[in-house]
Enzyme design. Structure first.
Site, PDB file in Angstrom:
ATOM      1  CD  GLU A 192     -23.906 -16.148 -35.714  1.00 39.28           C
ATOM      2  OE1 GLU A 192     -23.438 -16.979 -36.455  1.00 39.28           O
ATOM      3  OE2 GLU A 192     -24.653 -15.322 -36.304  1.00 39.28           O
ATOM      4  CD  GLU A 227     -23.691 -15.301 -27.601  1.00 44.53           C
ATOM      5  OE1 GLU A 227     -24.941 -14.775 -27.851  1.00 44.53           O
ATOM      6  OE2 GLU A 227     -22.795 -14.294 -27.960  1.00 44.53           O
TER       7      GLU A 227
END
Length: 354
Positions: free
Chosen positions: A318, A175
């Protein structure tokens, strides 16, 4: 579009326990000490059971990175402004962000998704799936409507199922979104029925004073929306993020398609827990990666019944921890896939006792 009643009716088939046992037996037949590959033996037995295939093919992998902004940043709970979300997402689209560098080394495809970046369009190279331009400030109103939350969940579900249909054998989650350790802390505290002080961390590097403000914001959101008595879907609507809802959909979609999904850090762990609470059985399809530095992470993984393999103080986000885990899985699988048995080296096999 998926509605709430249809989502409640989704059923998750349990993994195939016969394949689970077969894979464990195959590990024991290899020319190595019993349980010599430690937790990887059980993890691969789970992967085989999930995929209903003892061959353990994980050759094609992708990390799905949900990118979204969060209205709660109005409350000064982050060092960074919302513009950073779009900038990092754009770097993913160009293949230059941290997760892209790591994924390239590990042979994993990165699929960045704009599910709620606070910009008119989507960065080039980023999948355009915007539900809205960021969530609302959850201490002023609910972060998302029911329709927006369902839309985000469905995007994740359909993407996971599409990737499974295209031949991806293993999915990972990631994310990007400024403010999402605040939303994840709020969702975690509500789902775990615990004091926000116990599970709220400094995110990307808050001061002690700013952390106290962050905790107060989470407490206010939970009290305002009366979340200790709410179900997981209502918690997502009230204080969640579009990234969390989208990742919940990835976990649900992976389970429906019999594809293992690697959980990354605290945000994707919160999404996995929300998915399990909404659709029981999802947890059986979740593969652990690392122990996030955020204090909520360990509690959530315990609740899901999974143990992190890596404990290196990672907090990059991430999906980088999940990608690192995928690389380890590839290495471990070489022993299983290119197997040498005791018979091959003319040595008597080990026997289990007790």
């Amino acid at each position: 579009m998926l509605d709430r009643q249809q989502m409640r009716q989704l059923k998750i088939e349990p993994p195939d326990q016969a394949v689970y046992k077969e894979v464990l037996g195959n590990w024991d037949a290899l020319a190595k000490p019993l349980d010599g590959m430690g937790e990887f033996e059980e993890l691969f037995a789970r992967i085989g059971a999930i995929r209903r295939d003892p061959a353990l093919d994980i050759s094609r992998k992708a990390v799905v990175v949900m990118c979204a902004d969060n209205g709660i940043v109005e409350e000064k709970i982050s060092q960074s402004g919302q513009d950073v979300t779009a900038k990092v997402a754009a770097a993913m689209g160009r293949g230059t962000s941290s997760v892209c560098r790591m994924a390239k080394a590990a042979g994993i495809e990165v699929i960045p998704v704009d599910i709620g970046i606070n910009e008119e369009g989507s960065p080039e190279g980023v999948l355009p799936c915007k539900v809205r331009r960021g969530t609302r400030n959850f201490i002023k109103e609910r972060a998302m409507t029911e329709q927006e939350t369902l839309a985000a969940i469905e995007i994740g579900m359909e993407l996971a199922k599409r990737l499974a249909h295209e031949g991806y054998k293993l999915l990972a989650t990631g994310e990007m979104g400024i403010g999402n350790t605040t939303t994840s802390s709020a969702v975690a505290a509500a789902l775990l029925s615990c004091d926000p002080k116990e599970i709220t961390g400094k995110g990307a590097g808050l001061s002690d004073t700013a952390l106290l403000r962050k905790i107060a914001v989470v407490e206010e959101g939970i009290q305002m929306h009366e979340l200790y008595q709410a179900d997981a879907f209502d918690v997502l609507c009230a204080v969640g993020g579009l990234d969390i809802a989208g990742l919940s959909g990835v976990f649900i979609g992976g389970a429906l398609a019999h594809v293992p999904v690697v959980v990354d850090g605290v945000i994707s762990a919160v999404a996995a827990l929300a998915a399990e609470r909404m659709i029981p059985g999802v947890r059986d399809y979740v593969i652990p990666s690392h122990k996030s530095r955020e204090p909520a992470a360990e509690r959530i993984l315990e609740e899901l019944g999974i143990r992190p393999v890596l404990d290196a103080g990672l907090a990059l986000g991430e999906g980088t921890g999940a990608v690192m885990m995928c690389g380890l899985l590839d290495i471990a699988r070489t022993i299983y896939g290119e197997r040498t048995t005791f018979a091959d080296i003319d040595v008597a096999p080990y026997h289990r006792f007790g």
